[in-house]
Design a protein around this motif. Structure first.
Motif, mmCIF file in Angstrom:
data_model
loop_
_atom_site.group_PDB
_atom_site.id
_atom_site.type_symbol
_atom_site.label_atom_id
_atom_site.label_comp_id
_atom_site.label_asym_id
_atom_site.label_seq_id
_atom_site.Cartn_x
_atom_site.Cartn_y
_atom_site.Cartn_z
ATOM 1 N N GLY A 176 -41.794 -19.533 -17.232
ATOM 2 C CA GLY A 176 -41.965 -18.236 -17.370
ATOM 3 C C GLY A 176 -43.395 -17.728 -16.769
ATOM 4 N N ARG A 177 -43.825 -16.750 -16.648
ATOM 5 C CA ARG A 177 -44.994 -16.292 -16.146
ATOM 6 C C ARG A 177 -46.267 -16.856 -16.561
ATOM 7 N NH1 ARG A 177 -49.297 -13.312 -16.891
ATOM 8 N NH2 ARG A 177 -50.282 -12.472 -15.190
ATOM 9 N N ASN A 178 -46.214 -16.951 -17.994
ATOM 10 C CA ASN A 178 -47.365 -17.949 -18.655
ATOM 11 C C ASN A 178 -47.655 -19.043 -18.117
ATOM 12 O OD1 ASN A 178 -48.377 -15.325 -19.599
ATOM 13 N ND2 ASN A 178 -47.238 -15.733 -21.630
ATOM 14 N N GLU A 179 -46.265 -19.919 -17.985
ATOM 15 C CA GLU A 179 -46.168 -21.031 -17.618
ATOM 16 C C GLU A 179 -46.698 -21.328 -16.141
ATOM 17 O OE1 GLU A 179 -42.568 -22.266 -20.812
ATOM 18 O OE2 GLU A 179 -42.407 -21.503 -18.711
ATOM 19 N N THR A 180 -46.247 -20.411 -15.439
ATOM 20 C CA THR A 180 -46.805 -20.476 -14.035
ATOM 21 C C THR A 180 -48.082 -20.379 -13.841
ATOM 22 O OG1 THR A 180 -44.549 -19.808 -13.117
ATOM 23 C CG2 THR A 180 -46.474 -19.451 -11.903
ATOM 24 N N ALA A 181 -48.772 -19.490 -14.719
ATOM 25 C CA ALA A 181 -50.350 -19.267 -14.688
ATOM 26 C C ALA A 181 -50.874 -20.549 -15.186
ATOM 27 C CB ALA A 181 -50.640 -18.009 -15.517
ATOM 28 N N ALA A 182 -50.276 -21.157 -16.485
ATOM 29 C CA ALA A 182 -51.071 -22.440 -16.666
ATOM 30 C C ALA A 182 -50.962 -23.399 -15.672
ATOM 31 C CB ALA A 182 -50.515 -22.700 -18.136
ATOM 32 N N TYR A 183 -49.795 -23.759 -14.939
ATOM 33 C CA TYR A 183 -49.642 -24.602 -14.012
ATOM 34 C C TYR A 183 -50.544 -24.472 -12.756
ATOM 35 C CZ TYR A 183 -46.812 -27.271 -10.638
ATOM 36 O OH TYR A 183 -46.460 -28.263 -9.607
ATOM 37 N N LEU A 184 -50.596 -23.088 -12.300
ATOM 38 C CA LEU A 184 -51.471 -22.866 -11.168
ATOM 39 C C LEU A 184 -52.971 -23.423 -11.618
ATOM 40 C CD1 LEU A 184 -49.993 -19.495 -9.636
ATOM 41 C CD2 LEU A 184 -49.531 -21.990 -8.966
ATOM 42 N N ALA A 185 -53.357 -22.933 -12.678
ATOM 43 C CA ALA A 185 -54.649 -23.225 -13.237
ATOM 44 C C ALA A 185 -54.895 -24.712 -13.320
ATOM 45 C CB ALA A 185 -55.129 -22.536 -14.478
ATOM 46 N N ILE B 34 -53.377 -27.366 -11.598
ATOM 47 C CA ILE B 34 -53.404 -27.844 -10.366
ATOM 48 C C ILE B 34 -54.599 -27.543 -9.427
ATOM 49 C CG2 ILE B 34 -50.748 -28.197 -10.222
ATOM 50 C CD1 ILE B 34 -50.635 -25.833 -8.515
ATOM 51 N N ASP B 35 -55.203 -26.344 -9.879
ATOM 52 C CA ASP B 35 -56.257 -26.190 -8.823
ATOM 53 C C ASP B 35 -57.541 -26.205 -9.641
ATOM 54 O OD1 ASP B 35 -56.962 -22.969 -6.795
ATOM 55 O OD2 ASP B 35 -57.673 -25.099 -7.031
ATOM 56 N N THR B 36 -58.179 -27.417 -9.598
ATOM 57 C CA THR B 36 -59.007 -27.724 -10.589
ATOM 58 C C THR B 36 -60.419 -27.581 -9.592
ATOM 59 O OG1 THR B 36 -58.812 -30.088 -9.846
ATOM 60 C CG2 THR B 36 -57.817 -29.488 -11.891
ATOM 61 N N ASP B 37 -60.241 -27.657 -8.282
ATOM 62 C CA ASP B 37 -61.499 -27.565 -7.440
ATOM 63 C C ASP B 37 -62.086 -26.057 -7.151
ATOM 64 O OD1 ASP B 37 -61.538 -30.209 -7.345
ATOM 65 O OD2 ASP B 37 -60.156 -30.371 -5.560
ATOM 66 N N GLY B 38 -61.057 -25.180 -7.045
ATOM 67 C CA GLY B 38 -61.357 -24.015 -6.560
ATOM 68 C C GLY B 38 -61.517 -23.112 -7.587
ATOM 69 N N ALA B 39 -61.559 -21.513 -7.370
ATOM 70 C CA ALA B 39 -61.502 -20.534 -8.416
ATOM 71 C C ALA B 39 -60.365 -20.409 -9.160
ATOM 72 C CB ALA B 39 -62.091 -19.241 -7.687
ATOM 73 N N PRO B 40 -60.444 -20.179 -10.478
ATOM 74 C CA PRO B 40 -58.986 -20.015 -11.016
ATOM 75 C C PRO B 40 -58.335 -18.828 -10.487
ATOM 76 C CG PRO B 40 -60.854 -18.952 -12.327
ATOM 77 C CD PRO B 40 -61.412 -19.654 -11.306
ATOM 78 N N PRO B 41 -56.911 -18.913 -10.300
ATOM 79 C CA PRO B 41 -55.921 -18.065 -9.869
ATOM 80 C C PRO B 41 -56.047 -16.577 -10.417
ATOM 81 C CG PRO B 41 -54.559 -19.604 -11.149
ATOM 82 C CD PRO B 41 -55.947 -20.016 -11.183
ATOM 83 N N GLU C 12 -52.506 -13.194 -7.860
ATOM 84 C CA GLU C 12 -51.918 -14.186 -7.222
ATOM 85 C C GLU C 12 -50.655 -14.958 -8.248
ATOM 86 O OE1 GLU C 12 -55.535 -16.427 -4.693
ATOM 87 O OE2 GLU C 12 -55.686 -16.422 -6.781
ATOM 88 N N ILE C 13 -51.027 -15.121 -9.569
ATOM 89 C CA ILE C 13 -50.175 -15.408 -10.411
ATOM 90 C C ILE C 13 -48.725 -14.626 -10.263
ATOM 91 C CG2 ILE C 13 -49.589 -15.786 -12.822
ATOM 92 C CD1 ILE C 13 -52.621 -16.258 -13.245
ATOM 93 N N ASN C 14 -48.947 -13.376 -10.349
ATOM 94 C CA ASN C 14 -47.718 -12.491 -10.181
ATOM 95 C C ASN C 14 -46.919 -12.731 -9.132
ATOM 96 O OD1 ASN C 14 -48.315 -11.364 -12.802
ATOM 97 N ND2 ASN C 14 -49.331 -9.725 -11.780
ATOM 98 N N ARG C 15 -47.835 -12.754 -7.925
ATOM 99 C CA ARG C 15 -46.992 -12.568 -6.560
ATOM 100 C C ARG C 15 -46.170 -14.237 -6.597
ATOM 101 N NH1 ARG C 15 -51.054 -11.661 -3.657
ATOM 102 N NH2 ARG C 15 -51.660 -13.716 -3.168
ATOM 103 N N VAL C 16 -47.021 -15.299 -6.769
ATOM 104 C CA VAL C 16 -46.451 -16.554 -6.679
ATOM 105 C C VAL C 16 -45.322 -16.732 -8.016
ATOM 106 C CG1 VAL C 16 -46.935 -18.977 -7.209
ATOM 107 C CG2 VAL C 16 -48.510 -17.813 -5.878
ATOM 108 N N HIS C 17 -45.508 -16.299 -9.050
ATOM 109 C CA HIS C 17 -44.146 -16.431 -10.097
ATOM 110 C C HIS C 17 -43.144 -15.694 -9.459
ATOM 111 C CE1 HIS C 17 -42.083 -16.868 -13.719
ATOM 112 N NE2 HIS C 17 -41.889 -15.784 -13.899
#
Length: 966
Positions: free
Chosen positions: A211-220, A222-229, A233-238
């Motif tokens: 779901g969208r919230n799971e995608t948001a948590a997943y992107l956050a 896997i991206d531990t080095d850069g700025a949070p999504p 970005e979350i909406n587009r990627v999801h």
């Protein structure tokens, strides 16, 4: 960040992991079983199984993991060989292998027994595998994982079937994974899966997309080095990944690198298409232009093939699982990114011709598809007219986001087509206003404000009525954006542009919006006259939505001045007028205030019906995330929570996200804290997501921090509780009735401080707490008695009076005067139906009675509170009551007929026996077929009755005093 990186934590797979661990638990108990885990490529099967193998290793299981490879039939038993070789460092496994020569030949260093396999070689090997697993399982449970079975060789498929059929009492759990998107109609694994799933010992676990919230948590994650999504970005990627984690990671990485579609992913997806025949590839390319759903007749005609050739091509495509039949005459791509990759591979001219082919064959409606194909085919006049129609269609369907997109496209084409007004059937300004309307309905008032400012700058001042309309709209959306000062000024400007006589719709709307804005200030004595004038002008000019808006403001004004029960009729009339006129913004505002006003008067049954009806309307019309849509969901939850219907409140809160991005999401998430804190659940993760929002949104800070303060008070952390309440009190005007509850919570913490200080012999600290309590009570009294403009408050809701009573009682407790009379008043004040707060007030009443020596009455109030708290599953309150019962020796007055040794009931003895075994609440709940919350309440009761503070002490006392004996 690499596109294929995995999140370190398992996200969104709790149900699936529970199913797998359940199978492992059953195997450990002596019931073997198999689970087939399926899902699209990249959906997270390996990640899920990895979490299971880690769990199994932590439990001391033997874990064997083997993987198939895309090598066709050339490597028999490859996953079994892989699994045995990977675990061969285990001495027990190595010894078992040495005793079975038939298996040693599967290992890279194995020599077998020199005996030819012969006709019975497979059965011999199968028997050796079964014996090996059984032997290992006698020592400890075995988890055998065979991954990527879609690539499995024939022998491995036979072995899988054999083990699934014959494993029974061995302590073995068999897990197989496969790509469901690879199982085309003729795939050899497909009949195997169908056969296995008929066996009672075999179950299936299918991994759905995120779901969208799971995608948001997943992107956050896997991206531990850069700025949070970002939310965009979350909406587009999801949307583009359709919730597929692998695709989401690839898209996110590409977006951060400035690419549109990763070349590696495109190559991966196109490899399937390249294996097709020429005709089939031609049809797939034509289908990619059609979109996600493909009409059989259209794709045949656009591809240019005759019916027989197109049919044969489609049969080939379906067998390879590139297209899936969808309905009688259509297909869908197996995954949207497959279509996107094929589409991106088209040559420019080829793409244009195919789009033109579809546009020529499509009917005028639905218009969105025609607009899309016409634009891609560079037929701008057709695309423009279709975009306007598509916007109107989307509005009729309750899809404001899509409507805004269509209108925006039409506006971008306005100057590129001949005679656009005739093609659109209206002028440019009305299309702009339609876009503004869509922005507001989709919960984007700031976007509407931006467009309206530009329209006012460009507008011809000679058209006064249109100038008034534009300014009225701007004032309305400025109010929605919390820009109240400018909203007031723009409203007055609009009203002044037209005379009162004759009445006009535009001026009526401006008056209604001005009245709405004036409610924010509450200090203008002309508000009543403005609201009444707005209603009269609206009726005279035939403007039902302006009349509805005026009626709502009139009702709110009257309600704030006197306890007028007639406002219910005003709000009902306003709601019906607005909905009939199609003005959902005003209609939902009226629906909210209708339900809220009923709730404030304590009619919880009627408030429940009003809130439920309003939320059903928002869901049916796609308005659940609009401004009032989100607020109504919060109110619906709060009504059920207040009425003590915590099962329904929990069901509603289950739809409230934890990982929040937008303010509306944060708002509904904050409301879930009411129930979670009252039931003693872990709120760490929810607060982690809410805390960053507090600085930018006072209301979310009010709800979230206010409840976080209550949570801290339950934990005995008065410092944190007071930090939260002080932050709220310092940022809100002093005369807001909502602050009464915050002051009461702060008084709870200060009273606790004073009580502890006296017990510790620190009179100075006790006096400081008592003095601070006096200040807090004055804050509560002021908020209850005065309006923001300094006038006496004529009416306060029942809940407001109840919280004020609580504040008075807590202030007395802070001064060492724990008054039963004040607590009785608090109980009575909440008795309009606030079940939980009645029980919580009875707790304090029982305490105050016990302190004064009124033991019999104290026991009566204590029992009533405990019964209600246990019924609700209010674990912190149950613990507090049990603590009071133990300290005040109220438990000894309770003589239930079914008690046994130690004053425990039969059920509590069952729970105690499981506690003594070291089981947690979840395990106790599963063993006794009760909920974890009920288990928690039982454990709290046991600790109190045994006069111990920990589960370990309870277990020790149970053994030493023989409480577990029959």
């Amino acid at each position: 960040m690499g596109g294929g990186e995995r999140a370190p934590a398992l996200i969104g797979r709790t149900t699936e992991l529970t199913a797998l661990t359940g199978a492992l638990d059953r195997a450990a108990a002596g019931t073997a079983g198999a689970v087939l885990v399926s899902g699209d490529a990249g959906v997270g099967k390996s990640h899920l199984v990895g979490a299971l193998t880690r769990t199994a290793r932590d439990r001391g299981c033997t874990v064997l993991v083997g993987q198939c490879a895309e090598l066709g039939e050339s490597m028999p038993y490859l996953p079994l060989s892989d699994a045995l070789w990977g675990g061969s460092d285990d001495p027990a496994l190595r010894a078992a292998l040495d005793a079975r020569p038939a298996l040693r030949r599967l290992l890279p260093d194995g020599d077998g027994d020199g005996v030819p396999a012969g006709d019975l070689g497979q059965q011999r090997l199968f028997g050796a595998v079964l014996g090996l697993l059984g032997e290992l399982g006698r020592d400890r449970p075995v988890l055998l994982v065979l991954e990527d079975l879609h690539w499995a060789d024939r022998s491995t498929r036979h072995l899988l079937t054999f083990l699934s059929r014959v494993l029974e009492r061995e302590r073995v759990c068999l897990i197989g994974t496969y790509r469901s998107d690879d199982l085309h109609r003729r795939h050899p694994l497909r009949p195997v899966v169908a056969e296995l799933l008929r066996l009672p010992e075999v179950t299936a676990v299918e991994l759905p997309p995120f779901g969208r919230n799971e995608t948001a948590a997943y992107l956050a994650a896997i991206d531990t080095d850069g700025a949070p999504p970002t939310a965009e970005e979350i909406n587009r990627v999801h949307l583009r990944s359709e919730g597929n984690p692998f695709y989401a990671a690839e898209l996110y990485a590409a977006a951060r690198d400035g690419e549109e579609l990763p070349a590696g992913l495109a190559d991966l997806l196109l490899a399937r298409v390249e294996r097709l025949s020429e005709d089939a590839a031609r049809v797939v390319r034509a289908a990619s232009v059609a979109g996600h759903r493909v009409d059989d007749e259209l794709v045949r005609r656009v591809s240019g093939l005759d019916e027989a050739a197109a049919g044969e091509a489609l049969r080939e495509i379906v067998s390879h699982r590139l297209l899936i039949p969808d309905g009688a005459q259509g297909y869908t791509f197996r995954h949207a990114l497959l279509r996107e990759a094929v589409y991106a591979d088209l040559l420019p001219g080829e793409r244009t011709r195919l789009h033109a082919g579809y546009a020529a064959l499509l009917p005028a409606e639905p218009a969105a598809e025609l607009a899309h194909h016409s634009l891609a085919a560079h037929d701008l006049p057709t695309a423009f007219a279709a975009s306007v129609r598509a916007g109107r269609e989307a509005e009729r369907m309750g899809a404001p986001d899509e409507a805004h997109e269509h209108y925006g496209r039409a506006l971008s084409l306005w100057h590129t087509v001949p005679d656009p007004e005739q093609a659109a059937g209206t002028d440019r300004l009305h299309i702009e206003l339609a876009a503004v309307r869509s922005s507001g309905r989709s919960g984007e008032p700031r976007r509407a404000v931006s467009r309206l400012r530009r329209l006012i700058e460009e507008h011809d001042p000679s058209d006064v009525r249109m100038g008034v309309l534009l300014r009225e709209h701007l004032a309305y959306y400025l109010g929605d954006s919390d820009q109240h000062e400018e909203s007031t000024a723009v409203s007055l400007e609009a009203i002044a542009m037209l005379p009162a006589d004759p009445p006009t719709r535009e001026r009526a709307s401006a008056l209604a919006t001005y009245a709405r804005t004036m409610l924010y200030w509450e200090r203008d004595p002309t508000l009543l006259a403005v609201a009444e004038e707005a209603v009269a002008a609206a009726r005279a000019s035939g403007s039902p939505d302006a009349e509805a808006s005026g009626l709502v403001s009139l009702g709110i004004y009257r309600e704030s001045r006197e306890p007028d029960p007639g406002v219910r009729a005003l709000f009902t009339r306003a709601r019906d007028l607005a909905f009939d006129a199609g003005n959902y913004q005003v209609g939902l505002r009226a629906a909210f205030h209708l339900a809220r006003s009923i709730f404030d008067r304590g009619d919880l049954a009627a408030a429940t019906n009003a809130a439920d009806d309003a939320v059903r309307f928002t869901l049916a019309n796609g308005l659940d995330w609009s401004t009032y849509g989100a607020t109504l969901r919060c109110l619906q939850f709060l009504v059920h929570y207040t009425a003590g219907d915590w099962d329904e409140a929990g069901r509603i809160a289950a739809g409230f996200p934890i990982q929040v991005v937008r303010p509306a999401e944060a708002q509904v998430s904050a409301y879930a804290l009411f129930l979670e804190i009252a039931q003693g659940e872990d709120i760490t993760e929810r607060l982690r997501w809410l805390a960053p929002v507090w600085a930018d949104d006072d209301f979310i800070a009010y709800v979230g921090r206010g409840l976080a303060a209550e949570h801290a008070a339950w934990q005995g952390d008065t410092g944190t509780a007071l930090d939260h309440t002080a932050a709220i009190l310092s940022t809100h005007p002093p005369y807001e009735p909502a602050l009464i509850r915050i002051a009461a919570t702060a008084l709870w913490a200060q009273a606790d401080r004073a009580v502890r200080a006296r017990a510790a012999g620190d009179p100075e600290a006790a006096e400081t707490a008592a003095e601070t309590a006096d200040v807090l009570l004055e804050r509560a009294r002021a908020a209850a008695s005065m309006t923001p403009d300094g006038r006496p408050r004529a009416w306060l809701g029942l809940e407001g009076h109840a919280w004020l009573a609580r504040a008075e009682a807590e202030r007395a407790r802070a001064h060492g005067e724990n008054s039963p009379d004040l607590w009785r008043k608090t109980v009575e004040a909440f008795s309009y139906g606030f079940t939980y707060e009645v029980a919580r007030s009875r707790w304090r009443l029982a305490e105050s009675l016990a302190e004064q020596g009124s033991r019999e009455e104290a026991v009566d109030e204590w029992r009533k509170a405990l019964k209600e708290a246990e019924s609700l599953g209010a674990a912190p309150l149950v613990q507090a009551l049990n603590d009071l019962g133990s300290r005040a020796r109220l438990l000894s007055s309770q003589q239930p007929a079914s008690t046994t040794g130690g004053g425990l009931t039969a059920r509590e003895r069952e729970v105690l026996a499981l506690v003594a075994e070291g089981r947690n609440n979840k395990e106790i709940a599963a063993a006794l077929f009760i909920s974890p919350k009920t288990a928690s309440v039982h454990v709290s009761n046991i600790l109190a009755k045994l006069d111990v503070t920990s589960r370990t002490q309870a277990a020790a006392k149970a053994h030493t005093e023989g409480l577990l004996k029959d």
